[in-house]
Each structure stands twice: as structure tokens, then as C-alpha cells.
Write an enzyme that holds these catalytic residues in place. Structure first.
Site, PDB file in Angstrom:
ATOM      1  N   SER A 327      39.373 -54.418 -11.607  1.00  0.00           N
ATOM      2  CA  SER A 327      38.837 -53.445 -12.563  1.00  0.00           C
ATOM      3  C   SER A 327      39.847 -52.985 -13.597  1.00  0.00           C
ATOM      4  CB  SER A 327      38.306 -52.228 -11.809  1.00  0.00           C
ATOM      5  OG  SER A 327      37.268 -52.634 -10.946  1.00  0.00           O
ATOM      6  N   HIS A 370      24.825 -46.808 -10.727  1.00  0.00           N
ATOM      7  CA  HIS A 370      25.412 -45.618 -11.310  1.00  0.00           C
ATOM      8  C   HIS A 370      24.449 -44.880 -12.233  1.00  0.00           C
ATOM      9  CE1 HIS A 370      29.168 -47.716 -10.133  1.00  0.00           C
ATOM     10  NE2 HIS A 370      29.623 -46.483  -9.984  1.00  0.00           N
TER      11      HIS A 370
END
Lengths: 647, 379
Positions: A327, A370
Site C-alpha cells: 500500500s 469502505h
């Protein structure tokens, strides 16, 4: 004896005639000899005079003293110390065995070394000194010196040998020296004759090897007159050598020491960089090893311990290992998308927990999804789907281009051994190396730093520094050579829109300061040293659909070598960046749990130039941090005591 | 009665003989010996020991031997020729059984105060016996095949024995000096033409035989020939001697590097610097001028020998003087050729200069014979 008289007159004529002929021939031959003599001594005199000089005069090299290596504050990293050895001249010793027997009562003689010396003695001329004990202590030398009358032919000799007073913490950076091998000689087209001096040492690894030419210096020489068997009769003249250049590294010993201690026996690496100058302040790879063992010639057993350790102490993980950045790559995807204009910072993407691309499901780490995410939210919570979407819009070529501008795929001019270039994949690369077409799934994987993308911790630090400054900062390891400062590597502007960078930095700030950030637990609460970072977790294994359906196995339940790598990059202070830090903990699990706490400690240590105040840590962590600080301090003291040479 | 005995009345007698010595030869010999002392002093690094001093003593002994031999009438020596030859032959035989092995060859017998090299003795004995033979042989028979075969056997017998020692150099010298004695005595040219042709054939055979079952020479002898022909082939092995000798010589230049300044000999690059290769030390330290001067001294001795021989109307004396001169010539010519790289290294010393006892004594004895012949020449 009675005989008849002979015709003497006739006989005399014959003798005189032949006598004259023969006499003439003899004189003629003598003339021939004279001509030959003239030819050799007059016509070829110069040539033979030269050959006679070559016979007579022998050039002996005087080894130069190797340049020293210092840290940025002038503390010694590599130095030369006098080393004592005991040599024996057979001719002077007389009864060699008796002398060695007497010597062994005074000094502990190594069996192997002794056997080697005895074989050497048989081969070499009796007047040449043969080393029978190397790296002898001062006590032993004194004992030998005092007992000199009982030890004919034995001479204590002094030379210089390399010592690394900090032992292990600079092992991967400075490297070590060792005796010249056949391979070393083959590496050079025209090897410096000094390399052929017995026991001469050259850099094998790290800065010692990369800066070998500067550190070595130039050999001096003495001309000696020798006789036919090589015995030195007298010294004719002498030219002293030039010592090698002294190097000053950009590393800060205190910080390096702290980082190394903080990593301990974890298989991990940390790079700390000054974002302004590119100076690498710390570059630690754990576990580490003792370079002094290599200088002396490492034993097979010691080497096996290093080699068989699954945490690979001999590897410089900071530069030679390339990991999927995970990430931490998301900043690159975001910057590429912002630059291409395919998205604005406030524009949102909906994350349902996965994205279906070309009939294949790409999951977000959060199965439930999310929801709606903008740039800042997506980075702080590390939403994968947001970046899948961005990547599909912007395409791999622009992402790869941004990655390269931020330093990925680049080796830099960095004098450590085996510096990797990592890998920034694009369509051309895949066609060339894998012989297959780039597929859309590759782009999706690359957008979150998985798949083909690889980067070293050094590159990660450079990337972070470049995001923090917007300039093409390059890492610098050598600060000065012989006290002449080398140019710092701040670099020119990268040409990335400052506003885009600000948005990304703000999002990174949220990662470690927003309550919902993935590294919120590792926040710094001192306002002057707030850090902006990004967690990363790079998968070492493929997660199968079946496993996903069952629920992904938790890292703690996996064997060590199958756990994910934990990554964290940060720069600090947020509003006026000074340092960039990259941490990789191999098989550490999640970036937020394994890497971020290390990064915070290192960041604070670097910014406070020493142990940071506990107030910089959140209330809840203080007691734990205090204990940790005390433990590290105790360990540091213990190390200093066991190794007084340590600066 | 021989021609000699006719003239006895006119020859000097008693101590007056000393006045009739060939003094130029004595002086030349002494001059050459002095060059030897100087060089031996130099190669010892400026010291009379270990070589110069014993060499001086030996020279004095040699001088005494020369005078004693000189005072004895030449006809006595003529009558002793066959005995000398037989004794030398016996000693050569003795060497075969009791000889000391040195450098791979049986060459000398230790007789207490010195080492006797019978092959050295034989060189003179051979000259003597051949001179006596041709003195005895009626001149008309000189070229008769039978009377040619006899001296050939006289020559080949010791040559063969020396060859088995094995000492190729001395064997060749014996053969050459014997052959030249026959030439001086007036043996027909045709014989020599034949021998030379045969010699060439032999050389061809020697080379042809190499590596076959019937190989004529030993391997080390071939090796020496090889390195002689091309010393650079093996500069650190067998060719080392020749190469270093030439370097020593050549580095001398015109005037040399100065007394005791020769690096090649002082630092031991020069092998056998006090024996076979002493000429190189001289050439290195005194240059072309030094070496040439020594050569002139030798040539002058030869000239005086030839003059003396031509003055002497006695056949034996004349042949003997020329023979001794020839022996001296062969010694120095072979040695110098060898050290200058013109001949293979065969181990022949430089007469009167090289360190060594028996060669010097034998040579002085030979010159004693020359002096005797000179004093007792018919007048």
C-alpha cells in the site's frame, strides 16, 4: 737408448712449416675471440649493462596505509590498528623445531598456522622470514621480546590491519576487507602490483569495496640490491607510498546504533534520509554480523551460522532486497491519477469490498467494503478498491512513469554492494521479460503495489523524501573525501503539481494522525514533529478463493516465512519535512502493527537527535515506551562495555 | 747416438742453465698468474681467503716444479715419455676404481696434499709420448698407414677412458691435441681430411641418435648442447650459466665497472665465478681492455713457444714445445669460447687464472719441459 741418426734437416723443415701454420691458426683464433669479446663488451654493452641492473636491483613495494572511514560527526567506522605477528628466519634459528617448541611455551601457536608456516619454510629460502603467528596480542609480543636471546631468528613484527570499532552496526554499509583472492586479481585488467604483496587486504563488500581505489592509496617502493638467490644486500633508495583517502559517510553513528538496536534480531531494515540533502542518516539491516571476523578470515563454523540463519544476516536488506511495496505504492497511483486529471481529491469512489475487472474479483482488504471514499479517506484507511478504480482510469504507463520519477526502479549512485534496481513493470517490460501481453489485472495489482512491482527500502525512503519535497532527492552515502565535501543531492524539481503533492501529504498525515488512520496507534503527539506516513502490507503468498471464502488466515497463525511483509514509510515533521524513513519488517504481519511503531521510534530518535521525551508519545503508550527506552539504553551500555573500541 | 747427444758438449751445465731459461715465458706465466690472484681476491669480496692465498702458494710450488724440470736434460724427459704415458694411463684406470665422484663424474684421486686429476696429467703425457714417437720414427714412415694407426691408438686409449668418466670436454681436448701433434709431425694431409669428414659424420650420427635406443651421448650432454645453441630457451635452468656469463661480460663495456665493482660476480649471479667463469669477472671489472690484455698475454706465450720451437733443431724438443703451446692454447681457447657463448659449457678452466691445483701444477710442469728443451737445445 741407441738409435740411428735421422735426417734432421728434412724433419726440421716439415715441423717448422707446420708449426708456423698451426701457430698462425692459433693466433687467428685468438683474434676471433677478441672480436667476439669486442662484440659483447662494446657493441652490446648497453644491453647487457641493463640486464645486469635488472638482475641486481629489485623493486620492493611498500604497502600504503588504507584510508579511514568516519561517520558524519567524525567518529571512526573503519580504522587501521597496529597488528603484531611473529616471524621466523630459519637460517638464524638454527634448530627450527627447538625454537618453535620454546616459542610455544610463551605464545599460543595455532596448529594450522604453524603447519602452513612449516610447509612455507621448506619451500622458501632459509634467509626469508616466515610468519608463524599472526595477530598476536601485545602481551605475547612483549613476552617474545623479553625472551629474545632464547629465541634466535624469531622477530616480532608490526603491521597495520583493519579494525571496525563499531563491529556490527556498520557491517552492511562499510563492509569489510580481506586478503586478495585470485578472483580479485582477475577482476582488474591491469592489477595494481601492490595487490600481489602477501597478506595485502582489499575491500570485499560495501563501501570498502566500492571505494577501494580511493581507500587503497598508492604503494611506495624501495629499491634493493639483491644477490642471485634473492638475499637483500642493501637498500638503494626508498619512496614512501601515499596513504589512501579518508572517507566520511553521511551516517550518524548514534542513530545507526539506535536503529540497529531497535530492530534487534528482527529480520528487518530501516533507511533514514535527510530530505533536504539526500544524506542517508541511518541504513540498518537486521540481524547483522561482525565484519571483524571476516578480516581475520572467518572460520567455517562461524560462517555456517551466518549462512544458515533464515533471517539472512549477511544480506544488506536495505539495498539488495526488493519487496512488493504494497500500500505504500498508493501515493504513486494517486499522484499519477491527479496529474492525469482523471480524479479530483474530493471525488469519491464507492468501495463495496471488491471490484470486478474482466470477470475477476479483486478484493479490498476490508471484506465489508469502505463505502464512499475520497482521496484522503482512501489513503488513510488504505482502501484498495479506490486505487483499483484509479488505475483503470489512468493506465499502467502513467503509473509506471510516476513511480520512476519518484525513484523506483532506480539504483542511484549508492556505494553499497548489490544495490537492486527493484522493478517498475509496464507493458513493454512484460512483453520483453515474460513474453506475454499486459492484462488489465496486472494494472489492478500494480495500483496497490502488488504483482510485479518491487522496491527496496532505500527506494522507499527516496520515494517518501521526493513526495515530501517535490524534488528529485537522491540518496548520498559519502559526505566527504579527504575532508572535501561532495555535492549534496537535493535535486531539481520533479515537476509534479505542488497542489497534488499537498493533497497526498495531507492524506499521509491523516494515516498517522486521524482517528481512522491505519497508523493512528503509532501517532506522535508533539506538534513540532508530527509525522505523515503510509502503512503497507505485502503478501508473500497468494490468497486463494477458497481461503477467502473461509476467511483469510490471520498472520499470527501462519508459519513465520509465510507471513506478510510489514512496511511503513513516513516523513516528518509534517509541516516542514526534514527526514524520511522507510521500514520493512520481513514477515512482520501488518504494516500498522509491525512497521509503524518502529518508524515512529526511529523518526523521533532522529528528530530529537537522541532519546525523545515521553511526551511525544500518546498517553497510553508512555509506560511501555519508557520500558523499551530503558531496555535499549541498558543494552547499549552493555555493548559499550563489552566492546570498548566502540565509538 | 741421437742428434741431441752430439751436441751435448755445447749445452750449458750446472747452475749456469738458469741464465739460459726462456725468461720471457717465465715472466708471461707469472703475469697471467698474477691476473689470477687479483681476480680471485676480487671474487672473494676483497679477501685473500679462500682462493687467492692457496692459489699463490700453488703457483710458487708450480714455479719450483718448473725450474726443477727445466734443469733436468731434455733427453732424460724424452726417455721418460713412455713411462709418463703408462703411469698416466694407470692412474686413469685407478680413477675408474678409486676415484672420487664430483659433479657426476669420476675425475680425481685424493692423494693427501692435493687432488690429482689424471686426465690433466694425460694431456702432457700424450704430448710427450707422441713427440718421442715421431722423434723415434724414421721420417719416411710417418705417413705409412701402420705407423699412423699406432699413434691413433695411443691417442684413443686414454680418450676412451676419459670419456667413460664421463668427461666429454677433456676427451675432446685429448683427441684434438693428439691429432694436432700428428699434424705437426708431418702426417699426410689426406688423413686429416678423412678424419674431419668422419668427424662431421659422427656429429650427424650423434644428433640423429638422440632419443633412439642407441643414443650416443647422455641426456645431460644433449641438454648442454641444446642450451649452448639457444641459451634463451631455458634462461633460468641450464641456460642460466651462459646467459649470466654473457651479461657479466657485456656489462663490462670498454673499461669495466672497476676492481671489485662487478655486480654479476659479487652478487653471485655468475656461476663458478672462481673457476670456469673467472674470465667473465675479469671482463666485467676491467672491461674489454682487461680481457683483451689477458688474451694478448696468452698469445705472446704462444708466440714465444713457436719461436723457441723453430730455433730448436731437435725433433723431440721442437714437437714438445709446440705441443705444450698447443695444450695451453686449447685450454684458454676452449674456456674463453665457452664463457663467451661460442662453445658449450664443458668445464675447462682458464689456465693459470682459474682456481685449481692440479691443472696449474701440470701446466707448470709442462712449461718446465719447454724450458728444459730450450736450455738443452743443440747449438
Amino acid at each position: 737408448m741407441r738409435r740411428t741418426p735421422k735426417d734432421t734437416a728434412a724433419s726440421f723443415r716439415k715441423i717448422s712449416r707446420r708449426g708456423m701454420i698451426l701457430g698462425g691458426l692459433q693466433v687467428g683464433f685468438a683474434g676471433l675471440l677478441a672480436l667476439r669479446m669486442r662484440h659483447l663488451q662494446v657493441d652490446q654493452a648497453d644491453e647487457f649493462r641493463l640486464l645486469a641492473e635488472e638482475n641486481r636491483i629489485n623493486l620492493r613495494l611498500l604497502p600504503p596505509s588504507r584510508g579511514q572511514i568516519f561517520d558524519r560527526n567524525g567518529r571512526v567506522i573503519a580504522a587501521n590498528e597496529p597488528s603484531y605477528r611473529i616471524t621466523l628466519v630459519q637460517e638464524d634459528a638454527g634448530d627450527v623445531d627447538a625454537v618453535i617448541a620454546r616459542l610455544s611455551m610463551l605464545v599460543e601457536l595455532d596448529e594450522d598456522e604453524l603447519n602452513r608456516a612449516l610447509t612455507e619454510m621448506k619451500r622458501s629460502a632459509p634467509f626469508l622470514p616466515v610468519t608463524i603467528a599472526d595477530r598476536v596480542g601485545w602481551d605475547a609480543i612483549s613476552r617474545v621480546a623479553v625472551n629474545a636471546p632464547a629465541l634466535p631468528g624469531v622477530t616480532p613484527e608490526v603491521g597495520l590491519s583493519r579494525i571496525y570499532p563499531n563491529a556490527d552496526i556498520y557491517a552492511h554499509i562499510a563492509g569489510y576487507v580481506g586478503p586478495v583472492s585470485e578472483r580479485d586479481l582477475n577482476r582488474y585488467e591491469d592489477p595494481d602490483p601492490v595487490l600481489r604483496i602477501p597478506r595485502f587486504q582489499i575491500g570485499k563488500v560495501g563501501v570498502e569495496a566500492k571505494y577501494e581505489d580511493m581507500l587503497r592509496g598508492r604503494a611506495g617502493a624501495k629499491r634493493v640490491e639483491v644477490n642471485a638467490v634473492g638475499r637483500v644486500m642493501r637498500e638503494l633508495d626508498r619512496r614512501e607510498g601515499e596513504a589512501g583517502s579518508d572517507l566520511q559517510l553521511t551516517i550518524d553513528t548514534d542513530l545507526q546504533d539506535y536503529v540497529q538496536a531497535r530492530l534487534g534480531e528482527e529480520s528487518a531494515s530501516v533507511v533514514v534520509m535527510d530530505v533536504e540533502t539526500g544524506d542517508v542518516l541511518a541504513c540498518a539491516s537486521a540481524p547483522t554480523y561482525d565484519p571483524n571476523k571476516f578480516v581475520r578470515g572467518i572460520s567455517v563454523a562461524d560462517y555456517a551460522v551466518y549462512r544458515d540463519n533464515e533471517k539472512r544476516p549477511l544480506a544488506s536488506k536495505t539495498v539488495q532486497d526488493a519487496y512488493p511495496p504494497g500500500s505504500t505504492f498508493k501515493m504513486i497511483t494517486a499522484l499519477a491519477a491527479l496529474e492525469a486529471g482523471v480524479i479530483t481529491p474530493s471525488e469519491t469512489v464507492y468501495c463495496p469490498g471488491h471490484l470486478e475487472v474482466g470477470g475477476r474479483k479483486f478484493h479490498c482488504w476490508k471484506r465489508a467494503g469502505h463505502g464512499h471514499m475520497n482521496l484522503e479517506q482512501s489513503l488513510r484507511e488504505s482502501c484498495d478498491v479506490y486505487y483499483y478504480d484509479l488505475a483503470l482510469k489512468v493506465g499502467i504507463e502513467k503509473i509506471a512513469d510516476m513511480a520512476r520519477r519518484l525513484g523506483l526502479g532506480e539504483t542511484f549512485d549508492f556505494p553499497m554492494s548489490a544495490v537492486t534496481s527493484g522493478l517498475v513493470p509496464d507493458k513493454a517490460w512484460k512483453l520483453r521479460e515474460r513474453d506475454s501481453e499486459w492484462v488489465i489485472g496486472d494494472t489492478v495489482n500494480a495500483s496497490i503495489g502488488q504483482g510485479f512491482v518491487l522496491s527496496s527500502p532505500l527506494q522507499q525512503a527516496v520515494m517518501t523524501a521526493r513526495i515530501a519535497t517535490g524534488r528529485a532527492v537522491e540518496p548520498r552515502l559519502i559526505k566527504s573525501v579527504d575532508s572535501v565535501e561532495l555535492p549534496s543531492k537535493g535535486g531539481a524539481s520533479l515537476g509534479i503539481n505542488e497542489n497534488d503533492l499537498k493533497q497526498v501529504r495531507k492524506a499521509m498525515y491523516a494515516v498517522s494522525n486521524n482517528r481512522r488512520g491505519t497508523a493512528y496507534k503509532s501517532r506522535i503527539i508533539d506538534d513540532t514533529v508530527r509525522m505523515a506516513g503510509k502503512t503497507g502490507t505485502s503478501q508473500v503468498r497468494n490468497i486463494t478463493a477458497a481461503e477467502r471464502a473461509r476467511g483469510v488466515t490471520r498472520n499470527e497463525d501462519l508459519p513465520w516465512e509465510r507471513r506478510d511483509h510489514a512496511l511503513f514509510v513516513d516523513f516528518a515533521p509534517y509541516d516542514k519535512p526534514k527526514i524520511a524513513v522507510a521500514v520493512v519488517v520481513e514477515h512482520g504481519g501488518g504494516g500498522s502493527t509491525a512497521a509503524a511503531p518502529i518508524a515512529r521510534d526511529v523518526t523521533l530518535q532522529a528528530l530529537f537527535k537522541g532519546t525523545p521525551p515521553l511526551e511525544a508519545y500518546p498517553q497510553g503508550d508512555r509506560s511501555r515506551i519508557k520500558a523499551q527506552q530503558e531496555r535499549l539504553e541498558r543494552e547499549r551500555r552493555a555493548r559499550q562495555e563489552s566492546n570498548p573500541g566502540r565509538a | 747416438m741421437s742428434y741431441l747427444e752430439y751436441s751435448v758438449k755445447t749445452t750449458p751445465s750446472g747452475w749456469r742453465k738458469v741464465l739460459y731459461l726462456n725468461w720471457p715465458i717465465v715472466i708471461l706465466l707469472t703475469a697471467i698468474a698474477c691476473v689470477g690472484f687479483l681476480m680471485l681476491y676480487s671474487v672473494a669480496g676483497g679477501s685473500f681467503s679462500p682462493w687467492a692465498e692457496p692459489q699463490m702458494k700453488r703457483y710458487l710450488l708450480g714455479l719450483a716444479v718448473m725450474f726443477i724440470v727445466a734443469l733436468v736434460p731434455i733427453w732424460f724427459w724424452r726417455n721418460m715419455a713412455v713411462v709418463a704415458y703408462l703411469v698416466s694411463l694407470a692412474l686413469l684406470l685407478a680413477v675408474e676404481f678409486f676415484g672420487t665422484v664430483g659433479m657426476g663424474a669420476q675425475r680425481w684421486i685424493d692423494i693427501g696434499f692435493m687432488r690429482l686429476q689424471p686426465s690433466e696429467l694425460m694431456k702432457i703425457a700424450l704430448v710427450m709420448v707422441l713427440a718421442a714417437y715421431y722423434d723415434w720414427l724414421p721420417i719416411k714412415k710417418t705417413s705409412h698407414p701402420f705407423w699412423v694407426l699406432l699413434p691413433v691408438l695411443i691417442i684413443l686409449l686414454p680418450t676412451g677412458m676419459v670419456l667413460t668418466q664421463p668427461d666429454l670436454g677433456t676427451a675432446l681436448l685429448l683427441m684434438i691435441s693428439g691429432g694436432l701433434m700428428m699434424f705437426l709431425a708431418g702426417v699426410h694431409w689426406a688423413y686429416f681430411g678423412g678424419v674431419i669428414a668422419a668427424g662431421i659424420g659422427t656429429v650427424a650420427a650423434v644428433f640423429e641418435s638422440r632419443g633412439t635406443d642407441w643414443q650416443l651421448l647422455k641426456d645431460y650432454q644433449y641438454k648442454r648442447i641444446d642450451t649452448f645453441l639457444d641459451p634463451s630457451q631455458d634462461p633460468l635452468g641450464a641456460g642460466y650459466h651462459i646467459t649470466q656469463a654473457k651479461i657479466a661480460m657485456g656489462s663490462g663495456g670498454w673499461t669495466g665497472r672497476g676492481f671489485m665493482q662487478g655486480t654479476q660476480s659479487r652478487l653471485n649471479f655468475l656461476p663458478e665465478k672462481h673457476t670456469d667463469f673467472i674470465f667473465n669477472t675479469l671482463a666485467e671489472e676491467f672491461g674489454f681492455i682487461g680481457g683483451f690484455s689477458l688474451l694478448v698475454l696468452y698469445v705472446l706465450i704462444l708466440v714465444f713457444c713457436v719461436i723457441s720451437a723453430l730455433q730448436n733443431k731437435d725433433r723431440f724438443s721442437s714437437l714438445l714445445i709446440l705441443g705444450v703451446g698447443l695444450t695451453l692454447f686449447l685450454f684458454f681457447a676452449v674456456n674463453m669460447s665457452m664463457v663467451m657463448g661460442l662453445a658449450p659449457v664443458v668445464g675447462v678452466p682458464l689456465p693459470l687464472v682459474s682456481y685449481g691445483g692440479s691443472a696449474m701444477l701440470v701446466l707448470m710442469l709442462a712449461f718446465g719441459l719447454v724450458q728444459s728443451a730450450h736450455i738443452h737445445r743443440p747449438r
